[in-house]
Design an enzyme around this catalytic site. Structure first.
Site, short mmCIF file in Angstrom:
data_model
loop_
_atom_site.label_atom_id
_atom_site.label_comp_id
_atom_site.label_asym_id
_atom_site.label_seq_id
_atom_site.Cartn_x
_atom_site.Cartn_y
_atom_site.Cartn_z
N TYR A 92 0.72 -1.05 -0.01
CA TYR A 92 0.53 0.29 -0.77
C TYR A 92 1.24 0.95 0.27
CZ TYR A 92 -3.19 3.43 1.61
OH TYR A 92 -3.73 4.56 2.12
N ASP A 142 3.78 -2.44 9.55
CA ASP A 142 3.89 -1.37 10.52
C ASP A 142 4.13 -0.52 10.59
OD1 ASP A 142 1.30 -0.63 11.36
OD2 ASP A 142 1.50 -1.16 13.33
C1 UD1 Z 1 -2.23 3.70 6.80
C2 UD1 Z 1 -1.47 5.20 6.67
C3 UD1 Z 1 -2.52 5.64 6.54
C4 UD1 Z 1 -3.40 5.23 5.27
C5 UD1 Z 1 -4.03 4.65 6.11
C6 UD1 Z 1 -5.11 3.59 4.62
C7 UD1 Z 1 0.69 5.07 8.18
C8 UD1 Z 1 1.52 5.50 9.64
N1 UD1 Z 1 -0.81 5.57 8.06
O1 UD1 Z 1 -2.08 3.94 8.08
O2 UD1 Z 1 -1.87 7.57 6.17
O3 UD1 Z 1 -4.28 6.60 5.37
O4 UD1 Z 1 -2.66 3.39 6.04
O5 UD1 Z 1 -5.20 2.28 5.62
O6 UD1 Z 1 1.13 4.06 8.01
N2 UD1 Z 1 -4.29 -1.31 14.66
C9 UD1 Z 1 -4.53 -1.67 16.32
N3 UD1 Z 1 -6.17 -2.80 16.26
C10 UD1 Z 1 -6.99 -2.30 15.28
C11 UD1 Z 1 -6.47 -2.19 14.14
C12 UD1 Z 1 -5.30 -1.58 13.86
O7 UD1 Z 1 -3.76 -2.11 16.86
O8 UD1 Z 1 -7.92 -3.41 15.50
C13 UD1 Z 1 -3.10 -0.31 14.90
C14 UD1 Z 1 -1.72 -1.47 13.81
O9 UD1 Z 1 -1.54 -1.86 13.79
C15 UD1 Z 1 -1.75 0.63 13.72
C16 UD1 Z 1 -2.36 1.64 13.99
O10 UD1 Z 1 -3.57 0.85 14.58
O11 UD1 Z 1 0.09 0.02 14.71
C17 UD1 Z 1 -3.38 2.50 12.94
O12 UD1 Z 1 -3.72 1.08 11.89
P1 UD1 Z 1 -4.78 2.01 10.82
O13 UD1 Z 1 -5.53 2.24 11.10
O14 UD1 Z 1 -4.93 0.38 9.71
O15 UD1 Z 1 -4.06 2.80 9.90
P2 UD1 Z 1 -2.55 2.54 9.18
O16 UD1 Z 1 -1.69 1.00 8.76
O17 UD1 Z 1 -1.48 3.18 10.18
#
Ligand code: UD1
Length: 311
Positions: free
Chosen positions: A144, A274
């Protein structure tokens, strides 16, 4: 009279841009969306004011007539999510790279005034220092992140080679009303909101110390409108965050406080691809685009929680 186009305009961010355009008095807005992750319900109360076209950016012939002569295209259509691009990389590659190329090609062929592109902070990967600045070498850690970075490079090349006006905005974890919590690939705050309202435990991947610059969707929509008008920015790239740095543990603690509940999170293994920490340096966006985020994290979370409560 030329028009605006919002690809992915039935999505969470795209529909916020549509609303911001209408609030500014825009008269003709064409929404292009294949409804894969978007939904017409996101446009409910503005449906009569926009020209909705169920159409797919992977199909050049379909989208070319819709964008011809547009003043600005806001290109939001994408298959988001880092883990989805790892589990199922072909569709996200096709939409995020080939679809973006089609949008640019149609924009150039149709003499479009400017393309404003939804890029992603994931392109930075793990940097040695925070906040992240636009000159830093990108280190994408997932399909992505790489796909969104290719889109940025394409914006720049269409500007320099073909003279098409383009601006790329690297979004930093956008959240707010209408973010769909219905999939395991949903943004973490939408999943947290659902959990707190249903009084269930959220799962945190890792120890919850990872941080994000969570950015309220209306601030991102406002930035898009500024990027559409700013002079002398063609081919450039800007952070579209608000400069904050909130850990997942802090975000879950705030939601418990706002709801007046105590629900310990469940912790699971860290997620592949991540990024550990993400925080925007907003200096360039403030200087060149007049970026002025209005919503603190707590205020944005209150508003978002209120919206989910009514759903
Ligand atoms: C990434 C991008 C963001 C983009 C998005 C699109 C980064 C820093 N950001 O977001 O700009 O818009 O992709 O989808 O790369 N998590 C949990 N529990 C859950 C779900 C997620 O702990 O149930 C954690 C993930 O492991 C991560 C954080 O929450 O560390 C954020 O995850 P998520 O909301 O999926 O977004 P990013 O991958 O950070």
């Amino acid at each position: 009279m030329s028009h605006y186009v919002v690809t992915g305009g039935a999505g969470f961010i795209g529909s916020a841009i549509v609303r911001a355009l209408l609030a500014e008095g825009a008269r003709r807005i064409v929404v292009i969306d294949n409804l894969l992750s978007g939904s017409e319900s996101n446009l409910e109360e503005v449906r009569g004011a926009v020209d909705f076209q169920k159409s797919d950016i992977r199909n050049y012939d379909e989208i070319a007539p819709l964008v011809r002569g547009a003043a600005v295209i806001f290109h939001e259509a994408a298959i988001p999510s880092v883990p989805r691009s790892i589990d199922d990389p072909v569709p996200s590659h096709d939409v995020n790279i080939n679809g973006t190329f089609n949008v640019l090609r149609a924009a150039r062929d149709g003499n479009v005034g400017r393309v404003v592109y939804a890029a992603s902070s994931s392109a930075y990967g793990d940097t040695e220092v925070l906040p992240k600045q636009e000159w830093m070498t990108p280190r994408p850690k997932s399909p992505y992140a790489l796909q969104k970075l290719v889109g940025e490079y394409y914006m720049n090349v269409f500007s320099s080679v073909f003279g098409l006006e383009t601006v790329a905005l690297r979004y930093f974890n956008v959240y707010g009303p209408r973010q769909d919590p219905g999939s395991p690939y949903s943004g973490v705050l939408s999943l947290f909101m659902k959990a707190v309202l249903e009084r269930t435990q959220p799962t945190i991947f890792g120890d919850g110390s990872q941080s994000r610059d969570f950015t309220y969707v209306e601030d991102v929509a406002a930035l898009n409108l500024k990027a559409a008008r700013a002079p002398n920015v063609s081919g450039k790239l800007y952070n579209g965050g608000n400069g904050g740095c909130i850990t997942l543990n802090q975000a879950w603690a705030l939601l418990q406080k706002l709801e007046g509940v105590e629900i310990p999170a469940r912790y699971g293994p860290p997620r592949a691809g991540d990024v550990h920490d993400s925080q925007a340096d907003t200096t360039l966006a403030v200087r060149d685009l007049g970026h002025a985020p209005r919503f603190s994290f707590e205020e944005g979370m209150r508003r978002t929680l209120e919206w989910y409560r009514t759903q």
